[in-house]
Design an enzyme around this catalytic site. Structure first.
Site, short mmCIF file in Angstrom:
data_model
loop_
_atom_site.label_atom_id
_atom_site.label_comp_id
_atom_site.label_asym_id
_atom_site.label_seq_id
_atom_site.Cartn_x
_atom_site.Cartn_y
_atom_site.Cartn_z
CG HIS A 84 -2.39 1.08 0.92
ND1 HIS A 84 -3.50 0.63 0.90
CD2 HIS A 84 -2.18 2.35 1.07
CE1 HIS A 84 -4.28 1.75 0.73
NE2 HIS A 84 -3.51 2.54 0.83
CG HIS A 108 -1.38 5.94 -2.73
ND1 HIS A 108 -2.42 5.79 -3.75
CD2 HIS A 108 -1.94 5.78 -1.32
CE1 HIS A 108 -3.48 5.27 -2.72
NE2 HIS A 108 -3.21 5.20 -1.34
CG HIS A 167 -7.90 3.13 -0.65
ND1 HIS A 167 -7.29 2.84 -1.97
CD2 HIS A 167 -7.18 4.00 0.01
CE1 HIS A 167 -6.02 3.27 -1.74
NE2 HIS A 167 -5.89 4.02 -0.74
CD GLU A 203 -8.19 6.13 4.27
OE1 GLU A 203 -8.66 6.14 3.40
OE2 GLU A 203 -7.17 6.72 4.89
CG ASP A 235 -2.02 5.65 2.68
OD1 ASP A 235 -2.20 5.28 1.51
OD2 ASP A 235 -3.24 6.19 3.37
CG ASP A 236 -0.39 8.80 0.55
OD1 ASP A 236 0.13 8.89 -0.76
OD2 ASP A 236 -1.48 8.79 0.93
#
Ligand SMILES: [Zn+2]
Length: 339
Positions: free
Chosen positions: A14, A16, A198, A201, A279-280
């Protein structure tokens, strides 16, 4: 002495594309191109975010768009993927699945197909240069029209044996219902792409149920709010649907107040397969290894349990069989190698 977590072989499922950028690279690219960065991406980095309401999510997206705007040439794309691969290798990842929505870059790189080919080419090069395996997940945007997602799914399918391994769905769950994208996911699923939308969340268990019932999800991006339903936890455990849990992303976006509130331990103990993800990193200031450190230091995972977390990430991945075997053997070696 506990075993070093960076030596534990793992898969990162996961992450991005834009969000994987090193902060130092964003600073450098912005400077080179005369792009003004807001304080939250410059001296006050990492930004203090809150996405529990639409306004907070909008701010998060706006910062994300600024990061995207710094990537203007094919050289930038290649650099980003090479650096992401280097960072993964340094943290013990043997397999990376990176998620990208090519439509966010298509106007800059000659249309959807040319953009996806650029990403695939850059991913191949980064894999060769660093030794990590890389697969691309084409991610549709749930705030756009479902027909756009169908176009993306058809494109993703064309590159199934050329580096695309999965199909995803991202952005604000409160603004786009998963079930509206069933057509796109049918195309991806029937062709044999792994499906990883997704869900769970920003929205509760219903969003996970839609991913399962309407999108044939093989994995759930986040899915962490499954803890609100014991019945749904049992369903994920029984069907071996993996949740890509990104604890420090959840805390950064205010899904949970504190790291200790993220129910990683609860999911793990309920038998829900979990793959940790970052994630980021560009917006949250933490990478994959930080999530494993958290599992050890905050959730009290033993080395045997940490090894199981790594195994679950590898098993849920789209990595080629031989690489999976190699990584799983590496996990055993890490554990038996002793401290
Ligand atoms: Zn995500």
């Amino acid at each position: 002495m506990s075993r070093p977590l960076r030596d534990l072989p793992k898969a990162h499922l996961h992450l991005h594309f834009t969000g994987s950028m090193r902060h130092s690279t964003l600073i450098e690219l912005a400077k080179d191109q005369g792009l003004h960065l807001p304080d939250a991406l410059a001296e006050d980095w990492p930004p203090r975010l809150r996405a529990t309401d639409a306004k907070g999510w909008f701010r998060f997206q706006r910062l994300y768009d600024i990061g995207r705007s710094a990537l203007r040439t094919s050289g930038h794309v290649r650099r980003l993927l090479r650096e992401a691969a280097e960072d993964e290798v340094a943290e013990g990842s043997g397999w990376l699945e990176i998620q990208v929505d090519p439509s966010g870059y298509a106007h800059r790189f000659g249309g959807l197909t040319a953009t996806l080919e650029l990403f695939l080419d850059a991913a191949r090069l980064a894999a060769e240069q660093t030794g990590i395996g890389i697969g691309l997940i084409v991610g549709a945007n749930r705030t756009k029209h479902p027909l756009e997602a169908k176009t993306l799914a058809r494109l993703a399918v064309q590159y199934l044996d050329h580096g695309v391994v999965g199909f995803g769905l991202s952005n604000d769950e409160r603004r786009g219902r998963a079930r509206d994208f069933d057509g796109a996911f049918r195309i991806a699923h029937r062709a044999g792409l792994l499906t990883a939308p997704h869900g769970g969340e920003l929205a509760g268990p219903y969003s996970i149920e839609e991913c399962l019932d309407d999108l044939h999800a093989d994995r759930i991006g986040h899915g962490v709010r499954v803890h609100e339903s014991a019945r749904l936890m049992r369903r994920l455990a029984d069907r071996e649907i993996t949740c890509e849990v990104c604890p420090l992303s959840n805390v950064a976006l205010g899904v949970f107040e504190r790291p200790e509130d993220v129910p990683l331990r609860m999911l793990f103990d309920a038998g829900v397969p979990v793959a940790l993800g970052a994630d980021d990193p560009l917006l949250f200031g933490s990478r994959l290894l930080d999530q494993y450190e958290l599992a050890r230091n905050v959730y009290g995972f033993s080395d045997a349990e940490l090894a199981e977390l790594a195994r679950m990430s590898i098993r849920a991945s789209a990595a080629p069989t031989e690489l999976r075997r190699e990584l799983l053997a590496g996990v055993d070696a890490w554990l038996t190698g002793g401290a």
